[in-house]
Design a protein around this motif. Sequence first.
Motif, PDB file in Angstrom:
ATOM      1  N   THR A  72      -2.175  -6.596  -0.473  1.00 49.03           N
ATOM      2  CA  THR A  72      -3.193  -5.564  -0.663  1.00 49.03           C
ATOM      3  C   THR A  72      -2.860  -4.327   0.168  1.00 49.03           C
ATOM      4  O   THR A  72      -2.034  -4.372   1.086  1.00 49.03           O
ATOM      5  CB  THR A  72      -4.580  -6.086  -0.260  1.00 49.03           C
ATOM      6  OG1 THR A  72      -4.575  -6.400   1.145  1.00 49.03           O
ATOM      7  CG2 THR A  72      -4.949  -7.326  -1.062  1.00 49.03           C
ATOM      8  N   ALA A  73      -3.556  -3.244  -0.141  1.00 49.21           N
ATOM      9  CA  ALA A  73      -3.321  -1.985   0.575  1.00 49.21           C
ATOM     10  C   ALA A  73      -3.700  -2.101   2.045  1.00 49.21           C
ATOM     11  O   ALA A  73      -3.084  -1.464   2.908  1.00 49.21           O
ATOM     12  CB  ALA A  73      -4.108  -0.861  -0.092  1.00 49.21           C
ATOM     13  N   VAL A 108      -0.983  -3.089   4.696  1.00 46.01           N
ATOM     14  CA  VAL A 108       0.087  -2.144   5.024  1.00 46.01           C
ATOM     15  C   VAL A 108      -0.393  -1.231   6.145  1.00 46.01           C
ATOM     16  O   VAL A 108      -1.380  -0.506   5.993  1.00 46.01           O
ATOM     17  CB  VAL A 108       0.488  -1.313   3.792  1.00 46.01           C
ATOM     18  CG1 VAL A 108       1.629  -0.360   4.143  1.00 46.01           C
ATOM     19  CG2 VAL A 108       0.895  -2.228   2.638  1.00 46.01           C
ATOM     20  N   LEU A 157       5.790   2.004  -0.917  1.00 44.56           N
ATOM     21  CA  LEU A 157       4.480   1.656  -0.372  1.00 44.56           C
ATOM     22  C   LEU A 157       3.535   2.857  -0.385  1.00 44.56           C
ATOM     23  O   LEU A 157       2.333   2.707  -0.634  1.00 44.56           O
ATOM     24  CB  LEU A 157       4.634   1.126   1.053  1.00 44.56           C
ATOM     25  CG  LEU A 157       5.309  -0.242   1.184  1.00 44.56           C
ATOM     26  CD1 LEU A 157       5.582  -0.563   2.645  1.00 44.56           C
ATOM     27  CD2 LEU A 157       4.439  -1.329   0.562  1.00 44.56           C
ATOM     28  N   THR A 158       4.064   4.045  -0.116  1.00 43.77           N
ATOM     29  CA  THR A 158       3.230   5.252  -0.144  1.00 43.77           C
ATOM     30  C   THR A 158       2.641   5.469  -1.534  1.00 43.77           C
ATOM     31  O   THR A 158       1.457   5.800  -1.690  1.00 43.77           O
ATOM     32  CB  THR A 158       4.057   6.473   0.281  1.00 43.77           C
ATOM     33  OG1 THR A 158       4.598   6.247   1.590  1.00 43.77           O
ATOM     34  CG2 THR A 158       3.192   7.721   0.309  1.00 43.77           C
ATOM     35  N   THR A 209       0.019   2.489  -2.432  1.00 45.90           N
ATOM     36  CA  THR A 209      -1.241   2.466  -1.681  1.00 45.90           C
ATOM     37  C   THR A 209      -2.099   3.699  -1.918  1.00 45.90           C
ATOM     38  O   THR A 209      -3.265   3.727  -1.506  1.00 45.90           O
ATOM     39  CB  THR A 209      -0.960   2.349  -0.170  1.00 45.90           C
ATOM     40  OG1 THR A 209      -0.092   3.418   0.234  1.00 45.90           O
ATOM     41  CG2 THR A 209      -0.307   1.012   0.160  1.00 45.90           C
ATOM     42  N   ARG A 253      -5.954   3.633  -3.201  1.00 39.12           N
ATOM     43  CA  ARG A 253      -6.430   2.249  -3.290  1.00 39.12           C
ATOM     44  C   ARG A 253      -7.295   1.892  -2.086  1.00 39.12           C
ATOM     45  O   ARG A 253      -7.067   2.375  -0.978  1.00 39.12           O
ATOM     46  CB  ARG A 253      -5.253   1.273  -3.380  1.00 39.12           C
ATOM     47  CG  ARG A 253      -4.405   1.430  -4.633  1.00 39.12           C
ATOM     48  CD  ARG A 253      -3.328   0.360  -4.679  1.00 39.12           C
ATOM     49  NE  ARG A 253      -2.414   0.559  -5.789  1.00 39.12           N
ATOM     50  CZ  ARG A 253      -2.606   0.087  -7.016  1.00 39.12           C
ATOM     51  NH1 ARG A 253      -3.695  -0.621  -7.282  1.00 39.12           N
ATOM     52  NH2 ARG A 253      -1.722   0.305  -7.971  1.00 39.12           N
ATOM     53  N   PRO A 284      -8.775  -0.948   0.708  1.00 38.24           N
ATOM     54  CA  PRO A 284      -8.046  -1.963   1.489  1.00 38.24           C
ATOM     55  C   PRO A 284      -7.874  -3.302   0.778  1.00 38.24           C
ATOM     56  O   PRO A 284      -6.851  -3.968   0.956  1.00 38.24           O
ATOM     57  CB  PRO A 284      -8.901  -2.111   2.751  1.00 38.24           C
ATOM     58  CG  PRO A 284      -9.567  -0.788   2.900  1.00 38.24           C
ATOM     59  CD  PRO A 284      -9.837  -0.322   1.505  1.00 38.24           C
ATOM     60  N   LEU A 297      -1.592  -4.241  -4.513  1.00 40.73           N
ATOM     61  CA  LEU A 297      -0.584  -3.210  -4.759  1.00 40.73           C
ATOM     62  C   LEU A 297       0.026  -3.348  -6.146  1.00 40.73           C
ATOM     63  O   LEU A 297       0.427  -2.351  -6.752  1.00 40.73           O
ATOM     64  CB  LEU A 297       0.526  -3.289  -3.703  1.00 40.73           C
ATOM     65  CG  LEU A 297       0.117  -3.032  -2.250  1.00 40.73           C
ATOM     66  CD1 LEU A 297       1.350  -2.993  -1.357  1.00 40.73           C
ATOM     67  CD2 LEU A 297      -0.665  -1.735  -2.118  1.00 40.73           C
TER      68      LEU A 297
END
Length: 314
Positions: free
Chosen positions: A180-181, A184, A222-223, A226, A229, A231, A235
């Motif tokens: 999940t966001a 990260v 990842l940028t 996420t 989104r 938390p 992803l």
Amino acid sequence: MFERYLAKWRVTPAEKPRGMNVTHVTVTKILDFYIARRIDRECIDVKRPRSARPYIEMFFKGTPLNRIRLQACAAYIDARRAGQVRPARGRRSTFIGSDGSIRRELLILRTAARYALKHESICGSDMPLIEAPPEPPSRTVYLTKAEYKLAHETAEGELKDFIALAYYTGARRRAIENLTAGQVDFDGGHIHLQPDNASAKQRRSKKRKPITPIVRPLLPVLTRLTAGRLPNDRLLPKKDYYSPFNRHLKRLGLSAKGFPHILRHTRATHLLQAGASIYDVAKLLGDTTATVERVYGHHSSESLGKKLDEFEEG
């Protein structure tokens, strides 16, 4: 008087085992007890015990547990190797079992019996005598750097993101699918593979989910994933990525390497080939150094050839 005093300290066996009110404990009953009391309540990986059960039950059927001896185990091994054990619900095109699968099935039966004995559901006289095939050598298949580059560059959409995440984190498939966001941490430069809301059952799992660093190639991925989104948002789209990855590698002519766990093998192997220490790789994977050395510490023939050339020139 003295004997009467000691009498209350003597341990006498129970007349009937507790938990299973039966005269002869069968294989089916012991598996029912073990799966319901242990696997379903406490274990994360329930697929393997459940997939092993139909083969064990099909062969032994209503055999009392204490009648399973070395000869019965040898007969089971021969029948599984010949593909003669065919569960009614099986969908596989072949039922020939590998030594690794046969070993796992027999050890699950032995573990189930020991669990029942520990919880006083059976007596010692009900215990089977099980001998399994020896442990097969570790599977050391991995993608070369060229194969990984081809697999990643030719993939599209979420499959391409899955391949990048699984490779650079060295995480298992389920951990990537459920990422999940909120896991990260850009400020700290880490990915927390173990979510904060993990259940007690998940935290007891032997498959550790460590904190892994965000490497440079993974930062733009990842940028993008996420962005916007919450938390608790995943992803990647919620689905099983085993089949898409398998089909993708088949199209590339790499059908023998079409399982997502190979990305974990590949990451560990590439790091070791690049000179990373076994300790660092073990920390990344969440494994022990002994496991990394045994399973992932293999090197390609190209790396070995270069080292031999350097040795000869020196």
